[in-house]
Scaffold this motif. Structure first.
Motif, short mmCIF file in Angstrom:
data_model
loop_
_atom_site.label_atom_id
_atom_site.label_comp_id
_atom_site.label_asym_id
_atom_site.label_seq_id
_atom_site.Cartn_x
_atom_site.Cartn_y
_atom_site.Cartn_z
N HIS A 285 0.81 -1.22 0.00
CA HIS A 285 0.00 0.00 0.00
C HIS A 285 0.85 1.27 0.00
N ARG A 288 5.15 2.94 -2.47
CA ARG A 288 5.33 3.99 -3.47
C ARG A 288 5.44 5.36 -2.84
N SER A 289 5.08 5.47 -1.57
CA SER A 289 5.18 6.75 -0.86
C SER A 289 6.50 6.89 -0.12
N ALA A 362 -2.93 5.30 2.16
CA ALA A 362 -2.32 5.36 0.82
C ALA A 362 -3.04 6.36 -0.06
N GLU A 363 -4.37 6.38 0.00
CA GLU A 363 -5.13 7.32 -0.81
C GLU A 363 -4.88 8.75 -0.38
N SER A 366 -1.40 9.75 -1.56
CA SER A 366 -1.42 9.98 -3.01
C SER A 366 -2.02 11.34 -3.32
N ASP A 367 -3.08 11.67 -2.62
CA ASP A 367 -3.74 12.96 -2.85
C ASP A 367 -2.84 14.13 -2.43
N LEU A 369 0.47 14.12 -1.99
CA LEU A 369 1.76 14.17 -2.69
C LEU A 369 1.62 14.65 -4.14
N SER A 370 0.39 14.64 -4.64
CA SER A 370 0.18 15.02 -6.05
C SER A 370 -0.26 16.46 -6.20
#
Length: 374
Positions: A285, A288-289, A362-363, A366-367, A369-370
């Motif tokens: 999960h 990738r972070s 994780a979500e 992702s939010d 970091l983007s």
């Protein structure tokens, strides 16, 4: 993103992994202990510092980490790591003294030290934990009494000191005549760990191994190995009337039963398997972070880029029903903490809940970091 929940998923507390074998061993052992005709007589009294058998069991339990079976008079049994720290700090320090700890460390070391009137200074860290040059600089500037550190699976960064780094830390400590407190709570769960600081310097190191992460927090039991040349009885004497410092007698009996048989080693082995499986799920999960972990760690450490605020991530996770911790809760002084979070993986009892919590984190990452911060 908002996912309100009736109860939060706890990814903030690094609980012991509690494999199913622990439940089986506990059930069998309690029945076997209950059948012993003298058990009720053995637990009717307090055990300040532990009875001789308790201290012998402690010596056996920590042998793989300290390298030898220590004499029983060099072992103390306390009511957990916090009590062990109080025993050491009261023995070595007086109000106003300075102690040094990793810049980020066990979150209760600072309040414990402050309650005793001590000043805590954080020392800079790198990928292996305490930086020797930084420790040397603090020693010259502040003349501390001791260094508190976790060389194996550092909390919260997961750093593990190499053997050469441990030798260098010992060299600095000896050069400046400071004691070392080594918290090795995860030492038995990290099979690749180099020998403990105590094995390098039994003359100046105070070694603590609680059973809280291998077995269960509720057992309230920690073994404290004191440096050569000291007697455990003398160190514990000021606490002989402080029953809150005494290890629970039934816990002593249970752990002794496990250590003398095969259960203790089997519990640790199955705990390692459980931790590894949870780490693999967590990395699926959060890998990738930039999440980091090591064998035996009960958590992941994630350093965030400047465009993401760790406080905002923690707040968003809580709003979505997941508890995680920002780096600042582990700060031992008032210096700015890194922009990072700790995600524990052993709080949820089942994999479904762990999967759900990790998916939310994780979500959120992702939010965050983007997008650039507002």
């Amino acid at each position: 993103m908002s996912r309100p929940r009736t109860s939060a998923i706890d990814l903030s507390t690094a609980l012991p992994p509690c494999p199913s074998f622990l439940g089986e061993a506990l059930s069998r052992s309690l029945v076997q202990l209950a059948s012993q005709s003298q058990l009720h007589w053995r637990i009717r009294k307090n055990r300040p510092g532990g009875e001789e058998r308790d201290r012998e069991i402690g010596s056996i339990w920590i042998k793989p980490r300290v390298g030898e079976i220590l004499p029983a008079d060099r072992i103390l049994v306390t009511n957990g790591t916090q009590n062990a720290l109080v025993v050491i700090l009261r023995h070595l320090c007086k109000p106003g003294d300075v102690i040094v700890a990793e810049k980020l460390a066990y979150l209760l070391i600072r309040p414990i030290a402050l309650s005793l009137g001590l000043i805590v200074i954080g020392v800079e860290m790198d990928a292996e934990g305490v930086e020797p040059a930084a420790l040397e600089a603090v020693c010259r500037r502040a003349s501390p009494k001791l260094l508190y550190c976790t060389p194996t699976v550092q909390n919260p960064t997961t750093a593990v000191m190499s053997a050469s780094r441990r030798a260098e830390i010992v060299r600095v400590a000896r050069a400046h005549n400071i004691a070392i407190i080594e918290d090795d709570v995860l030492g038995r769960l990290h099979p690749e760990a180099p020998p403990s600081l105590y094995a390098h310097a039994p003359d100046t190191t105070w070694y603590i191994m609680s059973v809280s992460k291998c077995f269960a927090m509720g057992l309230r039991l920690a073994y404290l190995a004191i440096p050569e040349g000291l007697a455990a009885a003398d160190v514990f004497r000021p606490h002989l009337r402080s029953s809150s410092m005494f290890a629970n007698s039934l816990s002593c009996e249970l752990v002794a039963h496990w250590v003398e048989g095969d259960n203790a080693g089997q519990i640790v082995d199955t705990a390692r398997v459980e931790v590894t499986a949870r780490q693999q799920l967590a990395l699926q999960h959060l890998g990738r972070s930039g999440a980091k972990t090591v064998p035996g760690a009960l958590h992941l450490w994630i350093e965030l880029p400047q465009n993401a605020s760790c406080d905002a991530v923690v707040e968003a996770a809580l709003a979505a029903g997941v508890q995680i911790r920002p780096a600042k809760v582990f700060s031992v002084d008032d210096q700015p903490p890194p922009n990072a979070i700790r995600v524990a993986i052993t709080g949820p009892q089942d994999y479904a809940q762990l999967h759900a919590g990790l998916s939310i984190v994780a979500e959120i990452l992702s939010d965050h970091l983007s997008h650039d911060p507002p």
